[in-house]
Design a protein around this motif. Structure first.
Motif, mmCIF file in Angstrom:
data_model
loop_
_atom_site.group_PDB
_atom_site.id
_atom_site.type_symbol
_atom_site.label_atom_id
_atom_site.label_comp_id
_atom_site.label_asym_id
_atom_site.label_seq_id
_atom_site.Cartn_x
_atom_site.Cartn_y
_atom_site.Cartn_z
ATOM 1 N N GLY A 1 0.827 -1.197 0.000
ATOM 2 C CA GLY A 1 0.000 0.000 0.000
ATOM 3 C C GLY A 1 0.861 1.247 0.000
ATOM 4 O O GLY A 1 2.082 1.171 -0.011
ATOM 5 N N HIS B 1 -2.883 1.798 -1.413
ATOM 6 C CA HIS B 1 -3.508 1.640 -2.732
ATOM 7 C C HIS B 1 -4.976 2.068 -2.733
ATOM 8 O O HIS B 1 -5.662 1.964 -1.727
ATOM 9 C CB HIS B 1 -3.464 0.169 -3.161
ATOM 10 C CG HIS B 1 -2.096 -0.402 -3.206
ATOM 11 N ND1 HIS B 1 -1.819 -1.698 -2.863
ATOM 12 C CD2 HIS B 1 -0.891 0.139 -3.550
ATOM 13 C CE1 HIS B 1 -0.530 -1.945 -2.995
ATOM 14 N NE2 HIS B 1 0.061 -0.838 -3.413
ATOM 15 N N ALA C 1 -7.348 5.344 0.759
ATOM 16 C CA ALA C 1 -6.195 4.532 0.382
ATOM 17 C C ALA C 1 -6.011 3.490 1.477
ATOM 18 O O ALA C 1 -6.243 3.771 2.655
ATOM 19 C CB ALA C 1 -4.954 5.410 0.250
ATOM 20 N N GLY D 1 -3.612 0.151 3.101
ATOM 21 C CA GLY D 1 -2.356 -0.579 3.153
ATOM 22 C C GLY D 1 -2.216 -1.303 4.467
ATOM 23 O O GLY D 1 -2.997 -1.098 5.391
ATOM 24 N N CYS E 1 -1.668 5.027 -6.035
ATOM 25 C CA CYS E 1 -1.092 4.764 -4.725
ATOM 26 C C CYS E 1 -0.515 6.043 -4.140
ATOM 27 O O CYS E 1 -0.276 7.015 -4.849
ATOM 28 C CB CYS E 1 -0.025 3.677 -4.804
ATOM 29 S SG CYS E 1 1.368 4.083 -5.875
ATOM 30 N N ASP F 1 5.563 0.033 -4.944
ATOM 31 C CA ASP F 1 5.137 0.762 -3.748
ATOM 32 C C ASP F 1 6.186 1.764 -3.287
ATOM 33 O O ASP F 1 5.844 2.815 -2.755
ATOM 34 C CB ASP F 1 4.771 -0.208 -2.630
ATOM 35 C CG ASP F 1 3.410 -0.872 -2.854
ATOM 36 O OD1 ASP F 1 2.679 -0.456 -3.777
ATOM 37 O OD2 ASP F 1 3.087 -1.813 -2.102
ATOM 38 N N CYS G 1 5.622 5.196 -5.123
ATOM 39 C CA CYS G 1 4.354 5.939 -5.015
ATOM 40 C C CYS G 1 4.613 7.383 -4.592
ATOM 41 O O CYS G 1 5.485 7.647 -3.760
ATOM 42 C CB CYS G 1 3.439 5.272 -3.987
ATOM 43 S SG CYS G 1 2.846 3.649 -4.482
#
Length: 187
Positions: free
Chosen positions: A62, A64, A118, A120, A144, A168, A171
């Motif tokens: 995450g 995400h 979001a 994660g 993300c 990740d 991001c």
């Protein structure tokens, strides 16, 4: 009734569910999803896709989300293990915009992460993680936010030992992220 308790977190649209687990000498049984019961508890969604992930300790997945019209709500469970699960509000106009909530999630619990957040987690121990999602995966609309954005300030259990995918790691921070969600009081 399989859901024993529902607790709204500091961002009240995010809810933690505790389940009744029936145990005996064979093992255990619990109901994870019963549409009518969740409707009565204020979760007016159906799920169209189920995902399962396995993570080693310290893996971070995450943060995400998917843009509208492919925005996903997620009901997430730890099947085995333990994770620190996080939701970050990315709804324009929300009184909680950019804030996060996190819970130490274990078997027998589920976290509802609504559309506009979001999501994660960091695996605290070897973990199997189940996601029920309200819309199908749409790679073109997947986005993300950087897991360690200091403006958001998530207090991860082991930030120095975090294991991330290259995707990740790349991001952007929230200030550079694309999102198209609006806060409405009825959520």
């Amino acid at each position: 009734m399989p859901v024993v308790s529902v607790r709204r977190l500091e961002i009240p649209d995010v809810m933690l569910f505790e389940f009744r687990v029936f145990e005996d000498n064979r093992g255990f049984f619990t109901e994870l999803w019963k549409r009518g019961e969740y409707l009565a508890l204020g979760l007016p969604y159906d799920f169209v896709q189920v995902n399962l992930s396995y993570s080693h300790p310290n893996v971070v997945r995450g943060l995400h989300y998917q843009l509208k019209p492919s925005e996903q709500g997620k009901l997430v469970y730890v099947v085995k293990g333990r994770v620190f699960d996080v939701a970050v509000d990315v709804r324009r106009g929300s009184p909680w915009f950019g804030r996060w909530v996190g819970v130490d999630l274990r078997p027998g619990q589920a976290l509802w992460v609504p559309p506009g957040f979001a999501h994660g987690f960091q695996a605290i121990e070897e973990s199997w993680f189940l996601y029920l999602v309200t819309k199908e995966y749409d790679q073109a609309r997947e986005r993300c936010i950087n897991w360690s954005d200091p403006v958001i300030g998530v207090k991860w259990p082991n930030p120095t030992g975090a294991i991330l995918s290259n995707r990740d790691k790349a991001c952007p921070p929230l200030s550079q992220a694309e999102y198209n969600f609006e806060y409405t009081v009825s959520q």
